[in-house]
Design a protein around this motif. Structure first.
Motif, PDB file in Angstrom:
ATOM      1  N   HIS A 288     -91.410  -0.430  12.823  1.00  0.00           N
ATOM      2  CA  HIS A 288     -90.729  -1.718  12.873  1.00  0.00           C
ATOM      3  C   HIS A 288     -89.236  -1.498  12.735  1.00  0.00           C
ATOM      4  CE1 HIS A 288     -90.700  -1.099   8.537  1.00  0.00           C
ATOM      5  NE2 HIS A 288     -89.876  -2.096   8.407  1.00  0.00           N
ATOM      6  N   GLU A 289     -88.502  -2.550  13.034  1.00  0.00           N
ATOM      7  CA  GLU A 289     -87.047  -2.533  12.856  1.00  0.00           C
ATOM      8  C   GLU A 289     -86.696  -3.228  11.559  1.00  0.00           C
ATOM      9  OE1 GLU A 289     -84.799  -3.357  16.813  1.00  0.00           O
ATOM     10  OE2 GLU A 289     -86.764  -4.279  16.996  1.00  0.00           O
ATOM     11  N   GLN A 290     -85.623  -2.797  10.951  1.00  0.00           N
ATOM     12  CA  GLN A 290     -85.140  -3.562   9.809  1.00  0.00           C
ATOM     13  C   GLN A 290     -83.623  -3.567   9.774  1.00  0.00           C
ATOM     14  OE1 GLN A 290     -87.334  -1.609   6.687  1.00  0.00           O
ATOM     15  NE2 GLN A 290     -85.648  -0.264   6.138  1.00  0.00           N
ATOM     16  N   ASP A 291     -83.122  -4.568   9.086  1.00  0.00           N
ATOM     17  CA  ASP A 291     -81.681  -4.727   8.931  1.00  0.00           C
ATOM     18  C   ASP A 291     -81.272  -4.078   7.618  1.00  0.00           C
ATOM     19  OD1 ASP A 291     -79.120  -6.413   9.684  1.00  0.00           O
ATOM     20  OD2 ASP A 291     -79.434  -6.660   7.540  1.00  0.00           O
ATOM     21  N   ASP A 292     -80.195  -3.313   7.652  1.00  0.00           N
ATOM     22  CA  ASP A 292     -79.707  -2.703   6.413  1.00  0.00           C
ATOM     23  C   ASP A 292     -78.223  -2.987   6.212  1.00  0.00           C
ATOM     24  OD1 ASP A 292     -79.700  -1.088   4.057  1.00  0.00           O
ATOM     25  OD2 ASP A 292     -78.731   0.479   5.234  1.00  0.00           O
ATOM     26  N   GLY A 293     -77.873  -4.246   6.309  1.00  0.00           N
ATOM     27  CA  GLY A 293     -76.497  -4.609   5.977  1.00  0.00           C
ATOM     28  C   GLY A 293     -75.508  -4.234   7.072  1.00  0.00           C
ATOM     29  N   ILE A 294     -74.283  -4.118   6.671  1.00  0.00           N
ATOM     30  CA  ILE A 294     -73.213  -3.901   7.641  1.00  0.00           C
ATOM     31  C   ILE A 294     -73.276  -2.478   8.184  1.00  0.00           C
ATOM     32  CG2 ILE A 294     -70.694  -3.650   7.795  1.00  0.00           C
ATOM     33  CD1 ILE A 294     -70.554  -6.157   5.989  1.00  0.00           C
ATOM     34  N   GLY A 295     -73.160  -2.358   9.492  1.00  0.00           N
ATOM     35  CA  GLY A 295     -73.203  -1.047  10.143  1.00  0.00           C
ATOM     36  C   GLY A 295     -71.817  -0.456  10.328  1.00  0.00           C
ATOM     37  N   TRP A 296     -70.922  -1.222  10.866  1.00  0.00           N
ATOM     38  CA  TRP A 296     -69.493  -0.907  10.868  1.00  0.00           C
ATOM     39  C   TRP A 296     -68.732  -2.211  10.970  1.00  0.00           C
ATOM     40  CZ3 TRP A 296     -66.733  -2.450  15.164  1.00  0.00           C
ATOM     41  CH2 TRP A 296     -67.374  -2.465  16.416  1.00  0.00           C
ATOM     42  N   LYS A 297     -67.528  -2.198  10.460  1.00  0.00           N
ATOM     43  CA  LYS A 297     -66.710  -3.408  10.469  1.00  0.00           C
ATOM     44  C   LYS A 297     -65.254  -3.017  10.488  1.00  0.00           C
ATOM     45  CE  LYS A 297     -65.669  -7.783   8.245  1.00  0.00           C
ATOM     46  NZ  LYS A 297     -65.906  -8.769   7.181  1.00  0.00           N
ATOM     47  N   HIS A 298     -64.481  -3.766  11.227  1.00  0.00           N
ATOM     48  CA  HIS A 298     -63.033  -3.639  11.089  1.00  0.00           C
ATOM     49  C   HIS A 298     -62.389  -4.988  11.344  1.00  0.00           C
ATOM     50  CE1 HIS A 298     -59.075  -2.029  10.783  1.00  0.00           C
ATOM     51  NE2 HIS A 298     -58.758  -2.364  12.012  1.00  0.00           N
ATOM     52  N   THR A 299     -61.408  -5.289  10.521  1.00  0.00           N
ATOM     53  CA  THR A 299     -60.602  -6.492  10.692  1.00  0.00           C
ATOM     54  C   THR A 299     -59.185  -6.048  11.034  1.00  0.00           C
ATOM     55  OG1 THR A 299     -61.922  -7.674   9.045  1.00  0.00           O
ATOM     56  CG2 THR A 299     -59.761  -8.600   9.583  1.00  0.00           C
ATOM     57  N   ASN A 300     -58.655  -6.585  12.103  1.00  0.00           N
ATOM     58  CA  ASN A 300     -57.264  -6.326  12.464  1.00  0.00           C
ATOM     59  C   ASN A 300     -56.384  -7.158  11.531  1.00  0.00           C
ATOM     60  OD1 ASN A 300     -54.716  -6.299  13.637  1.00  0.00           O
ATOM     61  ND2 ASN A 300     -55.512  -6.308  15.739  1.00  0.00           N
ATOM     62  N   TRP A 301     -55.597  -6.485  10.685  1.00  0.00           N
ATOM     63  CA  TRP A 301     -54.825  -7.231   9.677  1.00  0.00           C
ATOM     64  C   TRP A 301     -53.751  -8.101  10.318  1.00  0.00           C
ATOM     65  CZ3 TRP A 301     -49.571  -6.127   9.460  1.00  0.00           C
ATOM     66  CH2 TRP A 301     -49.161  -4.907  10.004  1.00  0.00           C
ATOM     67  N   MET A 302     -53.402  -7.802  11.558  1.00  0.00           N
ATOM     68  CA  MET A 302     -52.359  -8.600  12.191  1.00  0.00           C
ATOM     69  C   MET A 302     -52.913  -9.876  12.810  1.00  0.00           C
ATOM     70  SD  MET A 302     -49.805  -5.781  13.824  1.00  0.00           S
ATOM     71  CE  MET A 302     -51.100  -5.129  14.844  1.00  0.00           C
ATOM     72  N   THR A 303     -54.124  -9.776  13.342  1.00  0.00           N
ATOM     73  CA  THR A 303     -54.694 -10.960  14.006  1.00  0.00           C
ATOM     74  C   THR A 303     -55.786 -11.603  13.173  1.00  0.00           C
ATOM     75  OG1 THR A 303     -56.434  -9.687  15.094  1.00  0.00           O
ATOM     76  CG2 THR A 303     -54.320  -9.864  16.244  1.00  0.00           C
ATOM     77  N   ASN A 304     -56.228 -10.891  12.140  1.00  0.00           N
ATOM     78  CA  ASN A 304     -57.330 -11.351  11.298  1.00  0.00           C
ATOM     79  C   ASN A 304     -58.661 -11.400  12.054  1.00  0.00           C
ATOM     80  OD1 ASN A 304     -57.355 -11.596   8.616  1.00  0.00           O
ATOM     81  ND2 ASN A 304     -57.138 -13.821   8.563  1.00  0.00           N
ATOM     82  N   ARG A 305     -58.728 -10.796  13.188  1.00  0.00           N
ATOM     83  CA  ARG A 305     -59.975 -10.756  13.954  1.00  0.00           C
ATOM     84  C   ARG A 305     -60.885  -9.681  13.352  1.00  0.00           C
ATOM     85  NH1 ARG A 305     -61.254 -10.097  19.728  1.00  0.00           N
ATOM     86  NH2 ARG A 305     -63.479  -9.548  19.819  1.00  0.00           N
ATOM     87  N   ALA A 306     -62.075 -10.104  12.956  1.00  0.00           N
ATOM     88  CA  ALA A 306     -63.050  -9.166  12.397  1.00  0.00           C
ATOM     89  C   ALA A 306     -64.125  -8.867  13.423  1.00  0.00           C
ATOM     90  CB  ALA A 306     -63.684  -9.743  11.142  1.00  0.00           C
ATOM     91  N   VAL A 307     -64.492  -7.613  13.555  1.00  0.00           N
ATOM     92  CA  VAL A 307     -65.669  -7.235  14.331  1.00  0.00           C
ATOM     93  C   VAL A 307     -66.627  -6.576  13.355  1.00  0.00           C
ATOM     94  CG1 VAL A 307     -66.572  -5.962  16.296  1.00  0.00           C
ATOM     95  CG2 VAL A 307     -64.252  -6.889  16.384  1.00  0.00           C
ATOM     96  N   SER A 308     -67.785  -7.173  13.204  1.00  0.00           N
ATOM     97  CA  SER A 308     -68.739  -6.701  12.194  1.00  0.00           C
ATOM     98  C   SER A 308     -70.092  -6.533  12.864  1.00  0.00           C
ATOM     99  CB  SER A 308     -68.817  -7.737  11.067  1.00  0.00           C
ATOM    100  OG  SER A 308     -69.695  -7.310  10.050  1.00  0.00           O
ATOM    101  N   THR A 309     -70.669  -5.352  12.735  1.00  0.00           N
ATOM    102  CA  THR A 309     -71.989  -5.122  13.327  1.00  0.00           C
ATOM    103  C   THR A 309     -72.990  -4.820  12.225  1.00  0.00           C
ATOM    104  OG1 THR A 309     -71.724  -2.737  13.592  1.00  0.00           O
ATOM    105  CG2 THR A 309     -70.928  -4.129  15.391  1.00  0.00           C
ATOM    106  N   ARG A 310     -74.237  -5.019  12.552  1.00  0.00           N
ATOM    107  CA  ARG A 310     -75.297  -4.772  11.582  1.00  0.00           C
ATOM    108  C   ARG A 310     -75.792  -3.344  11.695  1.00  0.00           C
ATOM    109  NH1 ARG A 310     -74.928  -8.160   7.852  1.00  0.00           N
ATOM    110  NH2 ARG A 310     -77.019  -7.608   7.213  1.00  0.00           N
TER     111      ARG A 310
END
Lengths: 679, 679
Positions: B374-396
């Motif tokens: 089976h598949e399971q989720d284990d929290g955040i996989g990678w994340k980065h927020t651009n401090w200049m634009t505040n755009r966050a990309v967050s993957t599981r």
């Protein structure tokens, strides 16, 4: 008139924060003030504990004496003349009495923690700096690129006695041609670091960065000019810029809680979940803090926090020795904290907590959703099958998670406090984000880093965290016992078959630093020697499994090592003092040595037998970057386990329901036909 | 006629298993045969690899030469006269040619692995034994109690040259008054261990167990008689027997996958998920095995399995030194494997795999749902927020989990192979179930265990696992490199600021045992020196972070230690040989020393530079039971990480979708009103 009675452990509200600012301003007529941070000052323990005892006993009344509601206000008082330097002040304000209790001037040997508005000033100053403009003009950047300056704290000053407010800017070029403001400029590092003297409001120097390899001289002989990014290449991470787009075959996986969460929130800060009861607060230095953690009416911890972390870089070429962040102590994590988004940073039913931050004028604003609280499933919790009847009882391992995430320029850290059904508390750190890179010449490699992308060298570094654990195991008088499992020689009388080993428990009687020892299965038990487990007869306790990670590698004589003495041991035991919260001391910014940190605290040589002991657990990762860490690194996970050991009279999770989840589904997985002949 | 072409790595079907039995029976006329196990014999690597190479290239045809389809059949051939002992045979059967290729007789110095029917015989023999009946009659059991005998392997024989087929029975009393067959009899341990000589089919001896404490003599002077359970108490775990029932306030948490799973299954054994591709098989010795693990068409591992585990107990009082299980090698985990139930042992959309087991007659039967995927989720996989634009990309962090669970009398183990989106493979073990307990007199305590319940002493013990990793990092010629991060002294020329540390890579050129060294951040890289990462220039590789857990504690001169030499190092490197799969050798049952295990393999001193190396990772836990481990212990989790290191040219998870989960919901958590005045 509004009744003024937040719980002593609840964070300051926007109104309280504004009130604190107003009181400070009123007390400082004719002064020019810039604010750094305002937060609730921790109540003195001697005042808070009687209050909590009554609260636990359900005997609070509106007349119960309570600790004064205090705000701590950090601010800069501008010098009144050109000769006089600005003062850094930390004032304590009584919000009930509406007066200033004290104004402490930060000693001239320290730099007060930095503020976002200083970083903004660095960026502005760089933009205007003729020195920097001239230097950048010597590069031939590709068409459509411009320069990004990323503010960093300036690592330890090189000269003794030198206490100046410097900041450094890491420089990158950004490809503007896509028009996307989230193009990854870290792929284009520029080999210069402008240094700003904040007092002078000026870029005073530009440090030139070596771009050679391991065989080249450490020092820069000829600053780089001309084309310096021609060997670099894009390395995007935002979905719309990925050359192949995002993958389409990862199907949705959702967590649903049709009856809602199992936790409840009272008074804005009190969390109750499965016999756990604790308070959550937020402050701009430490982020989320847990207080007064109790299980089934018994106290376990008085306070749990992330105290500090340091990230020293190992590239020996100046000025990289000054790449050493203290991400909590340099200026607090306040404005670095992420606004957590529903369905992205955690799944299921989420409760968010807001924080309060201030700008330079002291204006308080809500920092939305800086902490999230949710439940998650972590596989099997306990299981047993009776081999005679084949009856299986299987329960899930449910966790309650308090999460916050910070972004410090390129890097992010995810912090999770996790409480489980079996009475354990686990503190998890995840390092992610973009590894710090510098320009490296084509074809070169270097032993102090890894080429993770054309032209970009990711430098080796360490991340060392310190979790502060203020225990209250059935009360505040606790003793920490080192427990080692050790081999015993075969011996006809005591160990005739050689299978015996012994568990050697050593009470740690004096404040000091201690180390993990996995070869001895070493754990540290926090016990209350006055209270015995009625089943085993042992003192009730919680144990810490110290992660046996590598300690700081820098030479003990180096400034890097001296600034982060806390990283020299895995565990420090100190005797509690009010306001001693920070492992590397109050003022690590640009420090040359740790002052007032755990090493200084333990030097008091205090008695710790059944005293109010504080435990500082230090662990981390030595991060020699892999190519796979680029452009955004997969999380590197570390966990600290704080586990009951003879605190309870049985597995506290034994009554967890073992029912079957009705939403689970069978599949044969045969969604696709084999494309090859069946063989 | 049915085409006969299962994949060479697929497990034997029920039909194939029956065919193998029939071929053996036909080859053994006039012989009395009892079967132990039948499983697919691993193809010789030299024969399988060319097949896999063609398969990977999509060039298989029905004419492609394939390894012979072989079954390995373990059975007992009864002696033809009273004088002649039974022979233990391991035959290889060619299922295509329908003939017996070889019949290997197990050497007289070994005991063949045990079978469930022998354990059944022990229970029956105990029931009939006059000796045991008479001994039990000396106890005054409470009314409504009867005796349970739990079969155990008999740990190492004490006398040199003594190779007898003994089993031991751990005895408990069961409270039958509730009529519930799942009442927990472990709460009532009896201080005797009957010993059965299987050849004689007789209880030949009853070992008396000491019930005193740490201050009492190790040897039993006067066997216990009369009331021996009066100080014991019930300790139930099935929900209907819990005095307070189960908790009602843990609300449901379900995992839903409305579009189904992201994996697909082909040919019954081939799993494809997110660029991963591998085969799953099941055999009665090792349980779930992964084969031919590839990522995006590149091979990573040839085979991954749980090779062995040992559980030595540390109570020095005879006969407890013979409590030492080899849960894989004693007899295989075949009949110990759990039938996994939907919605209990994992959540979400589940694919189950069945196994095939045989009884003494060789009758093959499907063992249902012994592996779940089976598949399971284990929290955040990678994340980065651009401090200049505040755009966050967050993957599981999504994981694909292959799970199996075994029950060995009181204990259970959960084994998870977890593959993640970032190219890593993690092997997780969870220990749960009921700790092994013995009777202890009222008021006593003992240093070799903990009183976890009135009258029950849980003995200290270790669990040491061995994971066998047969790598194929871009091919079968690999080299293991020990990589240490080491401090460097400050030095004006090479380390002027003292912040440098060095990464020292040492190729391990000869087969041997090696150890973890967390103080050096030691990792072992499995590299293919012939293939360089195009970005970094380093050899492509995967690294192993060896869990630095405590090694075996028993005195090296003890039988416990000698039987489990594999537990003396964290990592063993051997040169591949066909059929060398078991870390403690083929025959650990009642052994006095490890024969044919990893220590013997490395003694060949083979060259390992770009050879077909096999990596054996040993780790475990020293388990000094807590009261909280009773009556069923919360899982103790260990993880082994196998992580790409410069195998890829970027984070393989960089293209994972960062979309928001639409099912997540907000809550204010205020389901309940505060019962105290707002303060």
């Amino acid at each position: 008139m509004v009744e003024y009675a937040p719980h002593p452990l609840s964070s300051l509200s926007v109104e309280e924060t504004s009130l604190a600012r107003d009181i400070v301003l009123a007390s400082s007529p004719n002064e020019v003030i810039q604010f750094r941070m305002i937060y609730r000052q921790e109540p003195e323990k001697a005042q808070l504990v009687p209050f909590l005892d009554l609260e636990h006993a359900g005997r609070l009344t509106t007349d119960t004496p309570r600790p004064p509601r205090l705000a701590r206000v950090h601010y800069v008082r501008a010098g009144k003349s050109a000769e006089r330097k600005a003062d850094e002040i930390e004032a304590t304000v009584d919000l009930n009495k509406k007066n200033v209790v004290s104004k402490d001037v930060v000693g001239q040997e320290f730099l007060a923690g930095l503020s976002t508005w200083e970083f903004d000033a660095l960026v502005e100053t760089c933009k205007e700096s003729p020195l920097l403009k001239a230097r950048i003009a010597q590069f031939s950047l590709p068409d459509g690129f411009d320069v990004i300056v990323e503010p960093w704290p300036y690592g330890g000053m090189d000269q003794p006695g030198d206490v100046r407010r410097f900041f450094q800017g890491l420089c990158f070029a950004m490809d503007r041609r896509s028009g996307n403001p989230d193009a990854n400029y870290y792929a284009y590092p520029l080999p210069i670091i402008p240094v700003m003297d904040f007092e002078k409001n000026e870029i005073i120097r530009i440090d030139e960065l070596a771009t050679g390899g391991g065989d080249d001289p450490l020092a820069v002989t000829t600053p780089k000019t001309g084309p310096i990014l021609d060997h670099c290449a894009p390395a995007e991470y935002v979905p719309e810029l990925l050359p192949g787009g995002t993958r389409k075959d990862l199907k949705p996986l959702s967590v649903v809680q049709p009856q809602g969460p199992s936790f409840s929130i009272k008074d804005e800060s009190l969390v109750e979940w499965q016999k756990w009861r604790f308070r959550v607060s937020f402050n701009p230095r430490e982020g989320a803090v847990l207080h007064d953690i109790c299980y089934d009416g018994r106290s376990v911890l008085y306070r749990l926090s992330i105290s500090e972390m340091t990230v020293p870089y190992a590239d020996p070429r100046a000025p990289f020795h000054r790449k050493q962040a203290f991400d909590f102590g340099d200026g607090g994590i306040g404005h670095a904290v992420n606004n957590l988004a529903l369905g992205c940073d955690c799944l299921g039913v989420i409760k968010y907590f807001d924080g309060v931050l201030v700008d330079a004028s002291g204006r308080a604003e809500k920092a939305s959703q800086v902490i999230c609280l949710h439940e998650q499933d972590d596989g099997i919790g306990w299981k047993h099958t009776n081999w005679m009847t084949n009856r299986a009882v299987s329960t899930r391992r449910r966790e309650l998670v308090v999460q916050f995430i910070i972004t410090l320029a390129n890097y992010e850290y995810v912090f999770n406090y996790k409480l489980d059904l079996a009475g354990a508390i686990n503190v998890e750190t995840r390092a992610t984000g973009i590894v710090s890179v510098v320009n490296i010449d084509p074809g070169k490699t270097a032993p102090w880093g890894n080429v993770v992308h054309p032209g970009t060298l990711a430098q080796n570094h360490q991340h060392i965290f310190c979790v502060r654990i203020d225990p209250a195991v059935d009360g505040h008088r606790n003793t920490v016992v080192q427990s080692d499992s050790l081999p015993v020689r075969m011996d006809a009388r005591t160990n005739p078959h050689g299978n015996r080993y012994e568990v050697v428990d050593t009470p740690l009687l004096t404040s000091a630093g201690f180390d993990a020892c996995p070869e001895a299965n070493r754990v540290f038990k926090i016990q209350n020697l006055d209270i015995r487990n009625p089943v085993s007869g042992n003192p009730v306790g919680y144990k810490i499994d110290p992660p046996p990670t590598q300690k700081v590698l820098a030479d003990p004589a180096s400034i890097q090592a001296k600034r982060g003495s806390f990283a020299k041991h895995h565990l420090w035991l100190t005797k509690y003092r009010d306001h001693e919260l920070y492992a590397a001391g109050h003022y690590p910014l640009s420090s040359k040595a740790e002052v007032g940190g755990v090493a200084d605290m333990v030097a008091r040589n205090e008695d710790l037998l059944q005293e109010d002991v504080v435990v500082w657990s230090c662990f981390g990762l030595t991060h020699n970057p892999r190519v796979e860490d680029w452009p955004v690194m997969p999380v590197e996970i570390l966990q600290l386990h704080i586990t009951p050991v003879d605190f309870f009279t049985a597995n506290p999770a034994i009554d967890v329901t073992s029912g079957k989840d009705p939403a689970s589904k069978l599949t044969n997985g045969s969604c696709c036909r084999s494309e090859q002949p069946k063989l």
